[in-house]
Design a protein around this motif. Structure first.
Motif, PDB file in Angstrom:
ATOM      1  N   LYS A 184       0.870  -1.178   0.000  1.00  9.46           N
ATOM      2  CA  LYS A 184       0.000   0.000   0.000  1.00  9.46           C
ATOM      3  C   LYS A 184       0.903   1.222   0.000  1.00  9.46           C
ATOM      4  O   LYS A 184       1.857   1.317   0.776  1.00  9.46           O
ATOM      5  CB  LYS A 184      -0.889  -0.002   1.248  1.00  9.46           C
ATOM      6  CG  LYS A 184      -1.779   1.220   1.365  1.00  9.46           C
ATOM      7  CD  LYS A 184      -2.820   1.263   0.275  1.00  9.46           C
ATOM      8  CE  LYS A 184      -3.687   2.520   0.373  1.00  9.46           C
ATOM      9  NZ  LYS A 184      -2.978   3.722  -0.091  1.00  9.46           N
ATOM     10  N   THR A 186       0.965   5.672  -0.818  1.00  9.43           N
ATOM     11  CA  THR A 186       0.365   6.941  -1.215  1.00  9.43           C
ATOM     12  C   THR A 186       1.470   7.776  -1.842  1.00  9.43           C
ATOM     13  O   THR A 186       2.463   8.099  -1.182  1.00  9.43           O
ATOM     14  CB  THR A 186      -0.243   7.677  -0.011  1.00  9.43           C
ATOM     15  OG1 THR A 186      -1.258   6.850   0.571  1.00  9.43           O
ATOM     16  CG2 THR A 186      -0.869   8.994  -0.435  1.00  9.43           C
ATOM     17  N   THR A 188       2.453  10.733  -2.487  1.00  6.89           N
ATOM     18  CA  THR A 188       2.700  12.140  -2.198  1.00  6.89           C
ATOM     19  C   THR A 188       3.898  12.188  -1.266  1.00  6.89           C
ATOM     20  O   THR A 188       4.156  11.245  -0.522  1.00  6.89           O
ATOM     21  CB  THR A 188       1.483  12.822  -1.546  1.00  6.89           C
ATOM     22  OG1 THR A 188       1.094  12.083  -0.370  1.00  6.89           O
ATOM     23  CG2 THR A 188       0.314  12.884  -2.512  1.00  6.89           C
ATOM     24  N   SER A 191       3.646  12.054   2.673  1.00  5.98           N
ATOM     25  CA  SER A 191       2.224  11.737   2.763  1.00  5.98           C
ATOM     26  C   SER A 191       1.725  12.105   4.153  1.00  5.98           C
ATOM     27  O   SER A 191       2.499  12.197   5.096  1.00  5.98           O
ATOM     28  CB  SER A 191       1.992  10.245   2.524  1.00  5.98           C
ATOM     29  OG  SER A 191       2.476   9.857   1.255  1.00  5.98           O
ATOM     30  N   THR A 192       0.421  12.280   4.257  1.00  3.08           N
ATOM     31  CA  THR A 192      -0.177  12.510   5.560  1.00  3.08           C
ATOM     32  C   THR A 192      -0.843  11.222   6.026  1.00  3.08           C
ATOM     33  O   THR A 192      -1.303  10.422   5.202  1.00  3.08           O
ATOM     34  CB  THR A 192      -1.248  13.619   5.509  1.00  3.08           C
ATOM     35  OG1 THR A 192      -2.318  13.192   4.647  1.00  3.08           O
ATOM     36  CG2 THR A 192      -0.659  14.920   4.987  1.00  3.08           C
ATOM     37  N   GLU A 194      -3.727  10.901   7.236  1.00  8.02           N
ATOM     38  CA  GLU A 194      -5.130  10.925   6.814  1.00  8.02           C
ATOM     39  C   GLU A 194      -5.306  10.455   5.371  1.00  8.02           C
ATOM     40  O   GLU A 194      -6.399  10.049   4.972  1.00  8.02           O
ATOM     41  CB  GLU A 194      -5.704  12.343   6.945  1.00  8.02           C
ATOM     42  CG  GLU A 194      -5.763  12.873   8.367  1.00  8.02           C
ATOM     43  CD  GLU A 194      -4.443  13.477   8.835  1.00  8.02           C
ATOM     44  OE1 GLU A 194      -4.398  13.972   9.978  1.00  8.02           O
ATOM     45  OE2 GLU A 194      -3.453  13.444   8.075  1.00  8.02           O
ATOM     46  N   ASN A 195      -4.236  10.516   4.583  1.00  5.79           N
ATOM     47  CA  ASN A 195      -4.316  10.168   3.165  1.00  5.79           C
ATOM     48  C   ASN A 195      -3.682   8.812   2.878  1.00  5.79           C
ATOM     49  O   ASN A 195      -3.407   8.479   1.725  1.00  5.79           O
ATOM     50  CB  ASN A 195      -3.610  11.258   2.338  1.00  5.79           C
ATOM     51  CG  ASN A 195      -4.045  11.249   0.884  1.00  5.79           C
ATOM     52  OD1 ASN A 195      -5.173  10.876   0.556  1.00  5.79           O
ATOM     53  ND2 ASN A 195      -3.151  11.643   0.003  1.00  5.79           N
ATOM     54  N   THR A 196      -3.472   8.024   3.931  1.00  7.25           N
ATOM     55  CA  THR A 196      -2.730   6.767   3.757  1.00  7.25           C
ATOM     56  C   THR A 196      -3.631   5.547   3.621  1.00  7.25           C
ATOM     57  O   THR A 196      -3.296   4.598   2.912  1.00  7.25           O
ATOM     58  CB  THR A 196      -1.739   6.591   4.926  1.00  7.25           C
ATOM     59  OG1 THR A 196      -0.882   7.731   4.976  1.00  7.25           O
ATOM     60  CG2 THR A 196      -0.869   5.366   4.725  1.00  7.25           C
ATOM     61  N   ASN A 197      -4.760   5.524   4.307  1.00  4.81           N
ATOM     62  CA  ASN A 197      -5.782   4.479   4.101  1.00  4.81           C
ATOM     63  C   ASN A 197      -5.240   3.059   4.243  1.00  4.81           C
ATOM     64  O   ASN A 197      -5.427   2.203   3.370  1.00  4.81           O
ATOM     65  CB  ASN A 197      -6.445   4.648   2.726  1.00  4.81           C
ATOM     66  CG  ASN A 197      -7.132   5.990   2.572  1.00  4.81           C
ATOM     67  OD1 ASN A 197      -7.952   6.365   3.399  1.00  4.81           O
ATOM     68  ND2 ASN A 197      -6.775   6.730   1.544  1.00  4.81           N
ATOM     69  N   THR A 200      -6.694  -0.616   3.624  1.00  2.00           N
ATOM     70  CA  THR A 200      -6.602  -1.301   2.333  1.00  2.00           C
ATOM     71  C   THR A 200      -5.698  -2.530   2.421  1.00  2.00           C
ATOM     72  O   THR A 200      -5.832  -3.466   1.618  1.00  2.00           O
ATOM     73  CB  THR A 200      -6.037  -0.334   1.271  1.00  2.00           C
ATOM     74  OG1 THR A 200      -6.784   0.880   1.304  1.00  2.00           O
ATOM     75  CG2 THR A 200      -6.117  -0.919  -0.136  1.00  2.00           C
ATOM     76  N   ASP A 216       5.942   3.579   2.876  1.00  5.75           N
ATOM     77  CA  ASP A 216       5.463   4.662   3.737  1.00  5.75           C
ATOM     78  C   ASP A 216       6.233   5.953   3.507  1.00  5.75           C
ATOM     79  O   ASP A 216       7.442   6.005   3.718  1.00  5.75           O
ATOM     80  CB  ASP A 216       5.594   4.206   5.193  1.00  5.75           C
ATOM     81  CG  ASP A 216       4.998   5.197   6.174  1.00  5.75           C
ATOM     82  OD1 ASP A 216       4.204   6.050   5.737  1.00  5.75           O
ATOM     83  OD2 ASP A 216       5.317   5.102   7.366  1.00  5.75           O
ATOM     84  N   THR A 218       5.011   8.824   5.054  1.00  2.54           N
ATOM     85  CA  THR A 218       4.630   9.727   6.133  1.00  2.54           C
ATOM     86  C   THR A 218       5.837  10.006   7.025  1.00  2.54           C
ATOM     87  O   THR A 218       6.820   9.275   7.013  1.00  2.54           O
ATOM     88  CB  THR A 218       3.499   9.139   6.991  1.00  2.54           C
ATOM     89  OG1 THR A 218       3.975   7.958   7.651  1.00  2.54           O
ATOM     90  CG2 THR A 218       2.280   8.803   6.148  1.00  2.54           C
TER      91      THR A 218
END
Length: 349
Positions: A184, A186, A188, A191-192, A194-197, A200, A216, A218
């Motif tokens: 998994k 993200t 960005t 990443s934050t 909150e935007n990692t989810n 999943t 990761d 973050t």
């Protein structure tokens, strides 16, 4: 399920496999690259990962337009793609000495190939596994090429739709991949949470029947530790000697002490998973005596009635269980009792 990379088992029955991603944090210094390898090993990481590309295998040497990073929120805002990749790439002639130093330190070293020529190059070096980055997870020819080597394949899922992931997984398996990990991710930087989810992660395992983990971006360790609690068996984090030294990815990379904490805390999280279990564990048996039970709170003569004044539910736990308290109240004592004596069931029945 369990897979192996260079003899290291990866799966739910094993501590999380922690990958330190060097990326371009060597800042074009071979000496620094080797120092990053040494720091990763000292921090307890299980693997160091490289990226294998050149500016010319990544993009075109074109100025202006879509070849410039226009997003003002990007860490690389205003930079030209070709220039950025030229600054960030790991020279191919460095790969062999980096891999050798990693082996000397007991560290697994593998890479992310960004095109098919990189796979051929890494095969000649005996790379034990391949990682497909999020930005390449729609590059099916590259996935097919890496999967056809028969080596374990890790694919980051950043930005990919479910349909695109299905295409990637089918391509890998059709090409011969039998050891697959989906991470998994993200895409960005950073990443934050909150935007990692990360919910999943177990869904990926169930849907594709493969090992799963987290790539990761973050800051900090909390997201990675939580991912392990959700079943992640692989955790990848960018790694640098010091964020203050700068570098293309330094802003969202861990420093050595943080990497050491990541390895320690993710293993603790994995150890804590255990199994579905109720009742005292073997380690808890000695603590049972400190639970509450029924004790005599005042001297009681034989034939006297048990009342709230002469029996109480207190610690320790050598008396009758508290569940019998209301049943005992109002009954006559069969014998005399001294203050502080446990009121045991075999004296009542």
């Amino acid at each position: 399920m369990t897979i192996e990379i260079a003899g290291r088992p990866i799966g739910p029955d094993h501590p999380p496999f922690v990958i330190a991603e060097m990326s371009g944090n060597h800042n074009q210094s071979m000496e620094r690259a080797l120092a990053i390898v040494e720091a990763a090993a000292a921090a307890g990481a299980h693997a160091i990962k490289l990226q294998t590309y050149t500016a010319d295998t990544m993009t075109l040497d074109v100025r202006g337009g879509s070849f410039e990073i226009s997003d003002p929120d990007s860490l690389w805002a205003g930079q030209n793609l070709h220039d950025l990749y030229k600054k960030a790439y790991t020279p191919w002639e460095w790969h062999a000495p980096i891999m050798e130093r990693a082996r000397e330190l007991g560290l697994i070293c593998f890479s992310s190939p960004f095109d098919e020529t990189a796979v051929d190059f890494l095969e000649d070096l005996g790379a034990p596994a391949y990682k497909i980055s999020s930005f390449e997870n729609n590059h099916l020819p590259l996935i097919e090429k890496a999967a056809a080597t028969g080596k374990p394949l890790i694919i980051s899922t950043g930005m990919a739709t479910l349909g695109e992931l299905d295409d990637a997984v089918r391509t890998a398996r059709d090409a011969g991949c039998t050891q697959l990990v989906l991470l998994k991710c993200t895409s960005t930087y950073p990443s934050t949470p909150e935007n990692t989810n990360i919910r999943t992660i177990p869904h990926l395992r169930e849907l594709f029947g493969c090992e799963v983990g987290l790539s990761d971006h973050t800051m900090g360790l909390g997201v990675a530790v939580a991912a392990v609690a959700l079943g992640a068996s692989v955790v990848e984090k960018h790694f640098t000697l010091a964020r203050a030294d700068g570098g293309v990815d330094s802003a969202f990379s861990l420093e050595p002490a943080e990497m050491s904490s990541l390895v320690f805390e993710t293993e603790r999280a994995w150890q804590a998973l255990g199994e579905v279990r109720y009742g005292p564990t073997k380690a808890e048996q000695k603590s049972l005596v400190f639970r509450r039970s029924i004790y005599v709170a005042a001297d009681i003569a034989a034939g006297e009635i048990f009342t709230e004044a002469n029996i109480r539910v207190v610690r320790p736990g050598y008396g009758a269980p508290p569940s019998f308290y209301c049943k005992i109240l109002g009954r006559a004592a069969r014998k005399s009792y001294k203050y502080g004596e446990p009121l045991s069931l075999n004296q009542l029945l």
